[in-house]
Scaffold this motif. Structure first.
Motif, short mmCIF file in Angstrom:
data_model
loop_
_atom_site.label_atom_id
_atom_site.label_comp_id
_atom_site.label_asym_id
_atom_site.label_seq_id
_atom_site.Cartn_x
_atom_site.Cartn_y
_atom_site.Cartn_z
N GLY A 138 43.28 50.62 44.14
CA GLY A 138 42.46 50.83 45.32
C GLY A 138 41.13 50.11 45.22
O GLY A 138 40.64 49.55 46.21
N ILE A 139 40.56 50.14 44.04
CA ILE A 139 39.30 49.44 43.83
C ILE A 139 39.46 47.94 44.05
O ILE A 139 38.65 47.30 44.72
CB ILE A 139 38.75 49.72 42.41
N THR A 140 40.54 47.38 43.52
CA THR A 140 40.81 45.95 43.68
C THR A 140 40.96 45.59 45.15
O THR A 140 40.35 44.63 45.64
CB THR A 140 42.10 45.56 42.94
N THR A 141 41.75 46.37 45.86
CA THR A 141 41.98 46.11 47.29
C THR A 141 40.68 46.20 48.08
O THR A 141 40.37 45.33 48.91
CB THR A 141 42.98 47.13 47.86
N ALA A 142 39.90 47.24 47.81
CA ALA A 142 38.63 47.41 48.53
C ALA A 142 37.68 46.26 48.21
O ALA A 142 36.97 45.76 49.09
CB ALA A 142 38.00 48.74 48.15
N ALA A 143 37.69 45.82 46.95
CA ALA A 143 36.81 44.71 46.56
C ALA A 143 37.21 43.44 47.31
O ALA A 143 36.34 42.72 47.82
CB ALA A 143 36.89 44.48 45.05
N LEU A 144 38.51 43.19 47.40
CA LEU A 144 38.97 42.00 48.12
C LEU A 144 38.60 42.05 49.59
O LEU A 144 38.18 41.03 50.17
CB LEU A 144 40.49 41.85 47.96
N GLU A 145 38.71 43.21 50.19
CA GLU A 145 38.34 43.34 51.60
C GLU A 145 36.85 43.11 51.79
O GLU A 145 36.42 42.42 52.72
CB GLU A 145 38.71 44.74 52.12
N LEU A 146 36.07 43.67 50.88
CA LEU A 146 34.63 43.51 50.96
C LEU A 146 34.23 42.04 50.80
O LEU A 146 33.39 41.53 51.55
CB LEU A 146 33.99 44.36 49.85
N ILE A 147 34.86 41.37 49.84
CA ILE A 147 34.57 39.96 49.62
C ILE A 147 34.91 39.14 50.85
O ILE A 147 34.14 38.27 51.27
CB ILE A 147 35.37 39.43 48.40
N SER A 148 36.04 39.46 51.47
CA SER A 148 36.44 38.63 52.62
C SER A 148 35.58 38.94 53.84
O SER A 148 35.42 38.09 54.71
CB SER A 148 37.94 38.79 52.90
N SER A 149 34.99 40.13 53.91
CA SER A 149 34.15 40.42 55.07
C SER A 149 32.68 40.08 54.84
O SER A 149 32.01 39.58 55.72
CB SER A 149 34.30 41.88 55.50
N LYS A 150 32.18 40.34 53.64
CA LYS A 150 30.75 40.16 53.39
C LYS A 150 30.45 39.09 52.34
O LYS A 150 29.27 38.84 52.03
CB LYS A 150 30.13 41.49 52.91
N GLY A 151 31.48 38.54 51.73
CA GLY A 151 31.25 37.54 50.69
C GLY A 151 30.86 38.19 49.37
O GLY A 151 30.72 39.42 49.29
N TYR A 152 30.67 37.36 48.37
CA TYR A 152 30.38 37.90 47.04
C TYR A 152 28.99 38.53 46.95
O TYR A 152 28.75 39.39 46.11
CB TYR A 152 30.58 36.83 45.97
N ASP A 153 28.07 38.08 47.82
CA ASP A 153 26.76 38.72 47.85
C ASP A 153 26.88 40.18 48.30
O ASP A 153 26.08 41.02 47.91
CB ASP A 153 25.82 37.98 48.79
N GLY A 154 27.87 40.44 49.14
CA GLY A 154 28.05 41.79 49.65
C GLY A 154 28.83 42.69 48.72
O GLY A 154 28.96 43.89 48.97
N LEU A 155 29.35 42.10 47.65
CA LEU A 155 30.12 42.90 46.69
C LEU A 155 29.17 43.54 45.68
O LEU A 155 28.90 42.98 44.62
CB LEU A 155 31.15 42.03 45.97
#
Lengths: 208, 208
Positions: B9-26
């Motif tokens: 779940g953490i991996t999936t959420a991280a990928l979604e966050l990266i694709s929406s906000k980029g690595y700065d948003g992670l």
DNA sequence: AATATAAATGAATGGCATTCATTTATTGGT
DNA sequence: ACCAATAAATGAATGCCATTCATTTATATT
């Protein structure tokens, strides 16, 4: 206040800090302290920490050896340039993400390096429309290889998963048997010679 | 407390966050928020933020196309693998410094990718003691090229310094005339074909 | 039902780059 | 030699960040 700071001094102090404490030790506070100044004073001379990294990068670009271009044969010059480029930046991999996105207009010494290399390619009979692409490709390889230099020795140890990847494990063991001083240098040489060979075939005959 | 979190779940959420906000948003806080959980809860499942990046990296490694190895001819398989590898990680360059130093034992899917590639090289008659070096060299090129994809279009615009670097400026202008859709793809192709050509010559004859 | 264990909480910590109003020193013009 | 303008340094404050830890809460085990 007293004129203590300038970009040159900041660059020098940053390089000293990096070499003594590494990139983790390069903070704006530490940099200011090493210059005997408050952190906020730095911002009269650089716009940001990235700006400091840019100054460092440009300083390092001037250390890359382009002296063989126009003197030695093309392949010798490329070889010397690429090894030197890799060696310089393998000690400074945190700069690579900065360089990759850095417009050359902000880095005069980096630009001078490109000029020397471009002239070397052109004078060696390299077709002009492919020069930049070839340099970009070589640079990509150099940057990736610079990271590889920093990898731990046992990076390819599969540990408990070894039996699930028999071909990989066998190949890793086989390479270890060769007992090269630095596997990273073997890989760099292998790739670089392939690139030089492939690109060399693109050149037109030139009288020199 | 309720079992809400796991590494998947953490991996999936991280990928979604990266694709929406980029690595700065992670950030660990943002990641926790997207999972409806307190930041500190994450640390029951990962040791650090780098650990999260490692999970993401391993997920992406499984998306790299190795399906052509053992099916298509060696050069076709290498070409497909390298393009796919570059395309996947060009969207995730902040992971590259992590991967470069990452012991494969901690990344099972990454290891599986290496196994497939190694087997492909061996079956194609590649000398075993050179397989790892060749993969390392190709990977270096791929990582460097992934950065290049993210570079701004005008990265080679010398601006006011243009007249000081005539050869470079001419070569940049000459490339622009070609009007390729993506210069970065031209450079990648040029380098990759040179590597495939050079490495291909190392293979022994194989009956298949 | 009682106990042990795993997971989530919330508050706190220390480090970080950066900003800004203020003070201080230098420069250039009269 | 003075005065105004400018450039540079200060120190306090801001907001963000990853990470830690004592405490609480829910599930699993006996």
């Amino acid at each position: 206040m007293a004129r203590i700071l300038d970009q040159n001094g900041i660059t020098t102090a940053a390089l000293e800090l990096i070499s003594s404490k590494g990139y983790d030790g390069l903070t704006m506070a530490a940099l200011a302290r090493s210059l005997g100044v408050a952190p906020s004073a730095l911002y009269n001379h650089v716009a940001s920490k990235d700006d400091v990294l840019l100054l460092v990068e440009d300083h390092l670009a001037a250390m890359v050896d382009v002296s063989a271009f126009g003197v030695e044969p093309w392949d010798v010059a490329v070889r010397r340039w690429a090894w030197s480029y890799r060696d310089v930046f393998s000690e400074h991999t945190p700069l690579i993400p900065v360089i990759a996105v850095l417009p050359v207009a902000n880095a005069p010494k980096t630009l001078a390096m490109y000029e020397a290399v471009t002239a070397g390619f052109r004078d060696a009979g390299f077709p002009e429309e492919k020069i930049i692409s070839a340099i970009v490709a070589l640079e990509a390889f150099v940057f990736g290889a610079a990271y590889d230099v920093t990898a731990p020795e046992d990076i390819f140890d599969a540990g408990s998963l070894a039996d699930q990847v028999p071909n990989f494990t066998a190949a890793v063991d086989r390479l270890a048997l060769e007992q090269h001083p630095r596997p990273t240098d073997v890989a760099f040489s292998l790739g670089l010679e392939a690139l030089i060979g492939g690109f060399g075939a693109l050149r037109q005959a030139v009288s020199d």
